[in-house]
Motif scaffolding. Structure first.
Motif, PDB file in Angstrom:
ATOM      1  N   CYS A 130      64.672 -15.372  65.934  1.00 30.90           N
ATOM      2  CA  CYS A 130      65.073 -15.038  64.582  1.00 30.90           C
ATOM      3  C   CYS A 130      64.559 -13.653  64.250  1.00 30.90           C
ATOM      4  CB  CYS A 130      64.582 -16.070  63.566  1.00 30.90           C
ATOM      5  SG  CYS A 130      62.805 -16.099  63.360  1.00 30.90           S
ATOM      6  N   ILE A 131      65.257 -12.980  63.369  1.00 29.66           N
ATOM      7  CA  ILE A 131      64.935 -11.596  63.003  1.00 29.66           C
ATOM      8  C   ILE A 131      64.919 -11.509  61.483  1.00 29.66           C
ATOM      9  CG2 ILE A 131      65.568  -9.178  63.267  1.00 29.66           C
ATOM     10  CD1 ILE A 131      67.336 -10.095  65.674  1.00 29.66           C
ATOM     11  N   ALA A 132      63.747 -11.239  60.925  1.00 28.93           N
ATOM     12  CA  ALA A 132      63.614 -11.099  59.482  1.00 28.93           C
ATOM     13  C   ALA A 132      63.704  -9.629  59.093  1.00 28.93           C
ATOM     14  CB  ALA A 132      62.279 -11.685  59.021  1.00 28.93           C
ATOM     15  N   ASN A 133      64.089  -9.379  57.854  1.00 25.06           N
ATOM     16  CA  ASN A 133      64.227  -8.011  57.337  1.00 25.06           C
ATOM     17  C   ASN A 133      65.248  -7.211  58.135  1.00 25.06           C
ATOM     18  OD1 ASN A 133      61.992  -8.968  55.998  1.00 25.06           O
ATOM     19  ND2 ASN A 133      60.559  -7.484  56.857  1.00 25.06           N
ATOM     20  N   ALA A 134      66.271  -7.862  58.621  1.00 21.77           N
ATOM     21  CA  ALA A 134      67.246  -7.200  59.492  1.00 21.77           C
ATOM     22  C   ALA A 134      68.091  -6.194  58.718  1.00 21.77           C
ATOM     23  CB  ALA A 134      68.143  -8.241  60.155  1.00 21.77           C
ATOM     24  N   GLN A 135      68.622  -5.234  59.451  1.00 25.47           N
ATOM     25  CA  GLN A 135      69.560  -4.250  58.899  1.00 25.47           C
ATOM     26  C   GLN A 135      70.700  -4.103  59.893  1.00 25.47           C
ATOM     27  OE1 GLN A 135      68.885  -2.615  55.873  1.00 25.47           O
ATOM     28  NE2 GLN A 135      70.932  -1.723  55.858  1.00 25.47           N
ATOM     29  N   LEU A 136      71.921  -4.336  59.440  1.00 19.21           N
ATOM     30  CA  LEU A 136      73.101  -4.234  60.295  1.00 19.21           C
ATOM     31  C   LEU A 136      73.916  -3.024  59.867  1.00 19.21           C
ATOM     32  CD1 LEU A 136      74.167  -8.001  60.276  1.00 19.21           C
ATOM     33  CD2 LEU A 136      72.787  -6.810  62.000  1.00 19.21           C
ATOM     34  N   THR A 137      74.231  -2.152  60.813  1.00 20.15           N
ATOM     35  CA  THR A 137      74.986  -0.938  60.508  1.00 20.15           C
ATOM     36  C   THR A 137      76.116  -0.758  61.508  1.00 20.15           C
ATOM     37  OG1 THR A 137      73.029   0.155  59.573  1.00 20.15           O
ATOM     38  CG2 THR A 137      74.857   1.564  60.245  1.00 20.15           C
ATOM     39  N   VAL A 138      77.311  -0.556  60.990  1.00 19.04           N
ATOM     40  CA  VAL A 138      78.482  -0.263  61.808  1.00 19.04           C
ATOM     41  C   VAL A 138      79.308   0.783  61.069  1.00 19.04           C
ATOM     42  CG1 VAL A 138      80.599  -1.130  62.858  1.00 19.04           C
ATOM     43  CG2 VAL A 138      78.563  -2.575  62.811  1.00 19.04           C
ATOM     44  N   GLY A 139      79.444   1.974  61.644  1.00 22.10           N
ATOM     45  CA  GLY A 139      80.195   3.034  60.983  1.00 22.10           C
ATOM     46  C   GLY A 139      79.581   3.378  59.640  1.00 22.10           C
ATOM     47  N   PRO A 140      80.408   3.442  58.575  1.00 20.71           N
ATOM     48  CA  PRO A 140      79.877   3.817  57.264  1.00 20.71           C
ATOM     49  C   PRO A 140      79.293   2.647  56.477  1.00 20.71           C
ATOM     50  CG  PRO A 140      82.235   3.544  57.124  1.00 20.71           C
ATOM     51  CD  PRO A 140      81.869   3.313  58.571  1.00 20.71           C
ATOM     52  N   LEU A 141      79.286   1.457  57.048  1.00 17.24           N
ATOM     53  CA  LEU A 141      78.802   0.274  56.340  1.00 17.24           C
ATOM     54  C   LEU A 141      77.448  -0.165  56.877  1.00 17.24           C
ATOM     55  CD1 LEU A 141      82.085  -1.826  56.155  1.00 17.24           C
ATOM     56  CD2 LEU A 141      81.184  -0.216  54.470  1.00 17.24           C
ATOM     57  N   SER A 142      76.544  -0.502  55.962  1.00 16.98           N
ATOM     58  CA  SER A 142      75.213  -0.955  56.357  1.00 16.98           C
ATOM     59  C   SER A 142      74.736  -2.006  55.363  1.00 16.98           C
ATOM     60  CB  SER A 142      74.229   0.218  56.397  1.00 16.98           C
ATOM     61  OG  SER A 142      72.977  -0.183  56.907  1.00 16.98           O
ATOM     62  N   ALA A 143      74.175  -3.106  55.875  1.00 14.99           N
ATOM     63  CA  ALA A 143      73.771  -4.196  54.991  1.00 14.99           C
ATOM     64  C   ALA A 143      72.423  -4.773  55.420  1.00 14.99           C
ATOM     65  CB  ALA A 143      74.821  -5.308  55.011  1.00 14.99           C
TER      66      ALA A 143
END
Length: 284
Positions: A130-143
């Motif tokens: 499991c990964i806490a505090n994750a950040q997902l980024t693809v192209g101009p979108l990041s969440a």
């Protein structure tokens, strides 16, 4: 939305898309402020960036009854002794970008968005449970994502994939959209859409959302949002009346509508005077 000082590229978040869905006017004003911060229009209040309280790193324990009604989420994830979420994050130079405990990884909150996105992808490639505090980024979108859980399944990573979890109790009307955004980004990073998304809240049963039920709406909003950003022009303000609220630009929207109403009234008044003049033979 944020602009990269080095490249000039703009990165958008789920909050930007949610704002666009409810208020194209407020979203346009935010983009105008990003492009021209000295435009002279004062916002109603000062926004203090989104407050994200990230979950602690936890060891993932997957059950065959995942999402069963009445199942406390603490039974779904067993604490592994990772640093508590409210512990102050040290900012010493050269500090590690993540904390690892057993099969869990917690991404450092103080790291930059790009550093957190890179650390998250590395953790996924390594197969962290499991990964806490994750950040997902693809192209101009990041969440940001509260928690990513590894589950069995085929993906670009191998015989496992990740599904997103909301542990912070976001507004119910926004929860599915935020999770769908994370699921969509995961589909690009791992090559497959996670079949489910979880809502894990203290003392509540695990709530399971089917990704297929929410991804279509999210992708349609994403498509319209990105199209609007590409077509952005400083002198093409959306009609405020087409928005359900005005965000932090309520005073600006009200001034625009008052000015429009006054102009319309003046125009009607002039038309009435002209009609009367014609009636009494004073107008040509």
């Amino acid at each position: 939305m944020r602009r990269n000082a080095a490249s000039g590229d703009i990165t958008y978040s789920p909050d930007d898309m949610l704002l666009f869905r409810e208020s194209p006017f407020a979203c346009w004003m935010e983009r105008l402020t990003l492009e021209n911060p000295d435009h002279g229009i004062a916002p109603d209040t000062v926004i203090q960036g989104d407050r994200h309280v990230f979950a602690t790193g936890r060891q993932c324990v997957l059950s065959s009854t995942c999402g069963a009604q009445g199942m406390p989420w603490q039974e779904f994830i067993t604490a592994s002794g990772a640093p508590p979420a409210n512990a102050p994050a040290p900012r010493t130079r050269g500090e590690a970008l993540h904390t690892r405990s057993a099969d869990a990884m917690s991404i450092a909150v103080h790291a930059s968005e790009q550093q957190r996105a890179n650390a998250t992808l590395n953790a996924m490639q390594q197969g962290a449970g499991c990964i806490a505090n994750a950040q997902l980024t693809v192209g101009p979108l990041s969440a940001p994502v509260d928690l990513l859980l590894r589950v069995s399944g085929a993906s670009d990573f191998g015989n496992y994939l990740y599904m997103p979890c909301d542990t912070q109790g976001h507004l119910r009307r926004q929860r599915a959209f935020r999770l769908a955004c994370a699921a969509d980004l995961l589909s690009s990073l791992q090559g497959v859409l996670p079949p489910q998304m979880l809502v894990l809240q203290e003392g509540e049963p695990v709530e399971t959302l089917q990704s297929a039920d929410h991804i279509v709406l999210y992708r349609e909003v994403r498509k319209r949002f990105l199209k609007a950003q590409l077509a952005f022009r400083k002198h093409c303000m959306p009609d405020p009346t087409e928005s359900s609220h005005f965000g932090r630009w309520t005073r600006c929207a009200q001034d625009i509508l008052k000015h429009r109403a006054a102009a319309a009234l003046a125009a009607r008044g002039a038309a009435v005077v002209h009609a009367l003049d014609r009636a009494v033979g004073k107008a040509p």
